[in-house]
Motif scaffolding. Sequence first.
Motif, PDB file in Angstrom:
ATOM      1  N   THR A  28      -2.926  -8.690  -4.346  1.00 57.92           N
ATOM      2  CA  THR A  28      -4.311  -8.676  -4.827  1.00 57.92           C
ATOM      3  C   THR A  28      -4.488  -9.592  -6.026  1.00 57.92           C
ATOM      4  O   THR A  28      -5.526 -10.248  -6.170  1.00 57.92           O
ATOM      5  N   TRP A  52     -11.786   0.338   2.360  1.00 57.46           N
ATOM      6  CA  TRP A  52     -12.878   1.311   2.233  1.00 57.46           C
ATOM      7  C   TRP A  52     -14.028   0.878   3.131  1.00 57.46           C
ATOM      8  O   TRP A  52     -14.570  -0.214   2.977  1.00 57.46           O
ATOM      9  N   LYS A  62     -11.753   5.879   3.384  1.00 59.48           N
ATOM     10  CA  LYS A  62     -10.546   5.109   3.126  1.00 59.48           C
ATOM     11  C   LYS A  62      -9.626   5.209   4.339  1.00 59.48           C
ATOM     12  O   LYS A  62      -9.306   6.310   4.788  1.00 59.48           O
ATOM     13  N   SER A 100      -9.326  -2.218  -2.826  1.00 60.88           N
ATOM     14  CA  SER A 100      -9.074  -1.784  -4.194  1.00 60.88           C
ATOM     15  C   SER A 100      -8.863  -2.983  -5.108  1.00 60.88           C
ATOM     16  O   SER A 100      -8.194  -3.954  -4.742  1.00 60.88           O
ATOM     17  N   ARG A 101      -9.461  -2.942  -6.290  1.00 58.96           N
ATOM     18  CA  ARG A 101      -9.303  -3.942  -7.341  1.00 58.96           C
ATOM     19  C   ARG A 101     -10.008  -5.256  -7.043  1.00 58.96           C
ATOM     20  O   ARG A 101      -9.846  -6.217  -7.758  1.00 58.96           O
TER      21      ARG A 101
END
Length: 247
Positions: A28, A52, A62, A100-101
């Motif tokens: 990521t 997600w 999720k 995520s992130r």
Amino acid sequence: ALELIDRSLKRGYRPGIVLMDAGYGNNTNFLKGLESRRLKYLGAVAKNRKIWLNQSGENWQKIRLDEYAKSLPEEDFTSVSLNSNKPKTLWVATGTAELSRLQGERTFAIVMNASSYADATEIDYFITNEDSEKVTAEWVVNTYSGRNWVEVFYREAKGWLGWRECQARGLKSLQRHLILVFCAYTFILWHKLTGGLRRKWANQPLETFVDALEAFRTAMSFRFVAWLNENRDLFAAHKARFGLVWA
């Protein structure tokens, strides 16, 4: 990887899109680094990567990518013909989700070698930050196929030009070996594309890198034999310095 990309950007080379395997697609921080440089990318990701999904309104789910792929009906997949060395048909499904992130949604793609998940023996998963309107099944397959050319280079450089045969251990020696291989590869490829070897050293098309390399080796062998015939004494003296006899 980001250092290499920054070097390219400083030299004025801005790629239309960055292609990468799962080793980079799963990172990521690397994806964020590309986006901070305003670069588009298409990369493979692991099947256990969690995304997600926005099911309806504020209802987010999720789920792992492979579980998501299993839940898709066959009609969600589009068949695409890939015209490569070995033409084949692939089935592709695309969708948007959050990761995520990373802020906002990204487009994901599932690419299989069969029309259903149960029948597929090869399944690949991809992520891209390209505009979702542009990300069609054909775009995913044709764009990512461009990455295969680096594998072609590795095969030819390692298998035919001795890239992996170097026995040196010092960094400078290794760098010199790599540079020589790159120069040889570029030289052979340039002659193959421009027809230089074909004009003088072949009476048939040099369609592959190996064909061009064989023509080059023929030229070098011919020139060495011609030189040897005129310089036998010089060559014998050279061998004698090492305690050898040229018979």
